[in-house]
Design a protein around this motif. Structure first.
Motif, short mmCIF file in Angstrom:
data_model
loop_
_atom_site.label_atom_id
_atom_site.label_comp_id
_atom_site.label_asym_id
_atom_site.label_seq_id
_atom_site.Cartn_x
_atom_site.Cartn_y
_atom_site.Cartn_z
N LEU A 1 -8.64 -9.87 -5.18
CA LEU A 1 -7.48 -9.95 -4.45
C LEU A 1 -8.22 -9.25 -3.17
CD1 LEU A 1 -4.37 -9.98 -3.65
CD2 LEU A 1 -4.26 -7.72 -4.41
N LEU A 2 -7.95 -9.91 -1.90
CA LEU A 2 -8.54 -9.40 -0.64
C LEU A 2 -7.57 -9.16 0.50
CD1 LEU A 2 -11.87 -11.46 -0.96
CD2 LEU A 2 -11.78 -8.72 -0.90
N THR A 3 -7.81 -8.66 1.46
CA THR A 3 -6.94 -8.36 2.47
C THR A 3 -7.42 -8.75 3.78
OG1 THR A 3 -7.36 -6.16 3.18
CG2 THR A 3 -5.83 -6.46 1.53
N GLU A 4 -6.86 -9.11 4.86
CA GLU A 4 -7.49 -9.28 6.14
C GLU A 4 -6.58 -8.09 6.97
OE1 GLU A 4 -6.36 -12.01 10.21
OE2 GLU A 4 -6.90 -13.11 8.23
N GLN B 1 3.81 -6.20 -1.18
CA GLN B 1 4.36 -6.03 -0.05
C GLN B 1 3.44 -5.31 1.02
OE1 GLN B 1 7.63 -3.28 -1.69
NE2 GLN B 1 9.02 -4.93 -1.45
N PRO B 2 2.78 -6.17 1.54
CA PRO B 2 1.77 -5.54 2.52
C PRO B 2 2.32 -4.67 3.59
CG PRO B 2 1.55 -7.86 2.20
CD PRO B 2 2.84 -7.69 1.72
N ASN B 3 1.58 -3.72 4.06
CA ASN B 3 1.80 -2.74 5.00
C ASN B 3 1.71 -3.59 6.26
OD1 ASN B 3 1.93 -0.97 7.15
ND2 ASN B 3 1.22 0.63 5.74
N PRO B 4 2.40 -4.00 7.36
CA PRO B 4 2.26 -4.73 8.45
C PRO B 4 1.28 -3.82 9.40
CG PRO B 4 4.49 -3.92 8.36
CD PRO B 4 3.92 -3.66 7.14
N HIS B 5 1.36 -2.82 9.28
CA HIS B 5 0.50 -1.71 10.39
C HIS B 5 -0.99 -2.00 10.09
CE1 HIS B 5 -0.75 1.37 12.93
NE2 HIS B 5 -1.33 1.73 12.28
N GLU B 6 -1.27 -2.45 8.65
CA GLU B 6 -2.77 -2.26 8.19
C GLU B 6 -3.20 -3.44 7.92
OE1 GLU B 6 -4.25 1.22 6.06
OE2 GLU B 6 -1.79 1.68 5.87
N VAL B 7 -2.28 -4.53 7.46
CA VAL B 7 -2.77 -5.68 6.59
C VAL B 7 -2.14 -6.77 7.41
CG1 VAL B 7 -2.82 -6.93 4.48
CG2 VAL B 7 -3.02 -4.53 4.34
N ALA B 8 -2.85 -7.81 7.98
CA ALA B 8 -2.25 -8.87 8.39
C ALA B 8 -2.08 -9.93 7.46
CB ALA B 8 -3.55 -9.59 9.44
N ASP B 9 -2.87 -10.15 6.34
CA ASP B 9 -2.81 -11.10 5.30
C ASP B 9 -3.34 -10.65 3.83
OD1 ASP B 9 -2.17 -13.74 4.05
OD2 ASP B 9 -3.46 -14.54 5.18
N VAL B 10 -2.91 -11.19 2.90
CA VAL B 10 -3.45 -10.88 1.47
C VAL B 10 -3.54 -12.17 1.10
CG1 VAL B 10 -3.05 -9.82 -0.48
CG2 VAL B 10 -1.98 -8.97 1.20
N PHE B 11 -4.85 -12.61 0.17
CA PHE B 11 -5.18 -13.47 -0.48
C PHE B 11 -6.24 -13.52 -1.28
CE2 PHE B 11 -8.42 -12.71 2.85
CZ PHE B 11 -9.64 -13.05 2.36
N GLU C 1 -0.34 1.68 -1.11
CA GLU C 1 0.20 1.92 0.16
C GLU C 1 0.18 0.69 1.14
OE1 GLU C 1 -1.54 5.17 1.66
OE2 GLU C 1 -0.65 6.81 0.24
N GLU C 2 -1.13 0.08 1.11
CA GLU C 2 -1.69 -1.18 1.73
C GLU C 2 -0.80 -2.57 1.57
OE1 GLU C 2 -5.61 -2.03 2.12
OE2 GLU C 2 -6.20 -0.02 3.00
N VAL C 3 -0.75 -2.82 0.27
CA VAL C 3 -0.17 -4.08 -0.28
C VAL C 3 0.86 -4.07 -1.19
CG1 VAL C 3 -2.46 -5.12 0.29
CG2 VAL C 3 -2.12 -4.60 -2.00
N GLY C 4 1.28 -2.83 -1.69
CA GLY C 4 2.43 -2.79 -2.85
C GLY C 4 1.83 -2.99 -4.06
#
Length: 227
Positions: free
Chosen positions: A80-83, A159-169, A119-122
Motif C-alpha cells: 500500500l502506497l500513497t501519493e 479515509q485518506p487525509n486530504p491535506h497530506e494524501v492525494a491518492d492511495v494505491f 492519521e494519513e490514510v485511516g
C-alpha cells in the motif's frame, strides 16, 4: 503531469537511465509468503542495506521519522502506497509509504508508523501485524527514517487525509521485489553526482512513479530478503 519534486526545473522522470538491474534474481515467491516473512524478521540474517543516505539537499536539523511498509495479504500480495499532496513542504507529489515524523509520546518507530498510517490514510492498527524494521534511511531532507514492515489483513476501508494524501494505491509485492523493475538514475547537481532508484509501475492507464527514498527503502527490503 504533476511535479514530483519541489526543486525548480527538476523532474526525475526526465533524467536518463544509467541502467536496469535485470541481471539480478527476483525474490522467490516462497520467500514472499506471510509465514516466510514472519520467519525472516524473527531471525534476520546478517545483511547490508544498499542505500543508507541520500546527499543532503536541505539544511535542517535531523528529525526522526518512521514509515509503514504495509503488505496487504491479497491473493497476490501488494504494498500500500500513497501519493503526497502537491503543497507539502518536503517530498510533495511523490509516492511514499504512510508515515512521518516521530512524536515524543511515540513508544518506538512502530508506534510512529502505526499512528501516522492511521492519521494519513485511516488504516486501523488492529488490522496490522508488525513484523519488524529495516535499517534506517537518511533522506536528503534530513529525516532519519525507520521503515517498519507489516502484514495487513484486507477488508479495510481507508479515509485518506486530504491535506497530506492525494491518492492511495497498491502495487504487487512481487513487482517491487524483482530487480528487473529497478531502474538506476544519476544526475550532476550543485557540483555533486546524485543517484537514485526508480520503479515505475503501470497502474492501468496511469504510471505510478516510485523513486527516491521510497524506492531506496524497497531496494533495501529486496537486499534483506535476499541476504
Amino acid at each position: 503531469m504533476p511535479a514530483l519534486s519541489a526543486l525548480p526545473h527538476f523532474d526525475p522522470r526526465d533524467v536518463p537511465l544509467v541502467g536496469v538491474d535485470d541481471h539480478l534474481p527476483a525474490v522467490p515467491a516462497q520467500a514472499q509468503t506471510p509465514e516466510a516473512l514472519r520467519q525472516r524478521f524473527a531471525a534476520p540474517p546478517p545483511w547490508v542495506p544498499e542505500v543508507q543516505r541520500e546527499r543532503k539537499f536541505m539544511e535542517r536539523e535531523p528529525a526522526l521519522a518512521a514509515v509503514l511498509v504495509p503488505i496487504v495479504l491479497r491473493e497476490r500480495p501488494t504494498v500500500l502506497l500513497t501519493e503526497r499532496t502537491a503543497h507539502l513542504s518536503t517530498h510533495s507529489g511523490q509516492v511514499a509509504f504512510p508515515g512521518g515524523r516521530s512524536d515524543p509520546e511515540d513508544r518506538d518507530a512502530a508506534a510512529t508508523a502505526l499512528r501516522e498510517a492511521q492519521e494519513e490514510v485511516g488504516l486501523e492498527s488492529a488490522r496490522v501485524e508488525v513484523l519488524g524494521s529495516l535499517s534506517t534511511y537518511i533522506t536528503g531532507s534530513a529525516f532519519v527514517v525507520t521503515p517498519v514492515v507489516a502484514l495487513v489483513r484486507p477488508g479495510f476501508t481507508l479515509q485518506p487525509n486530504p491535506h497530506e494524501v492525494a491518492d492511495v494505491f497498491e502495487v504487487p509485492l512481487d513487482f517491487l521485489l524483482n530487480p528487473a523493475h529497478h531502474q538506476r538514475h544519476a544526475l550532476q547537481w550543485q557540483g555533486l553526482r546524485r543517484e537514485w532508484f526508480a520503479m515505475p509501475y503501470q497502474d492501468g492507464a496511469r504510471t505510478r512513479y516510485i523513486w527516491g527514498a521510497t524506492a531506496g527503502m524497497l531496494r533495501n527490503f529486496y537486499r534483506f530478503l535476499m541476504a
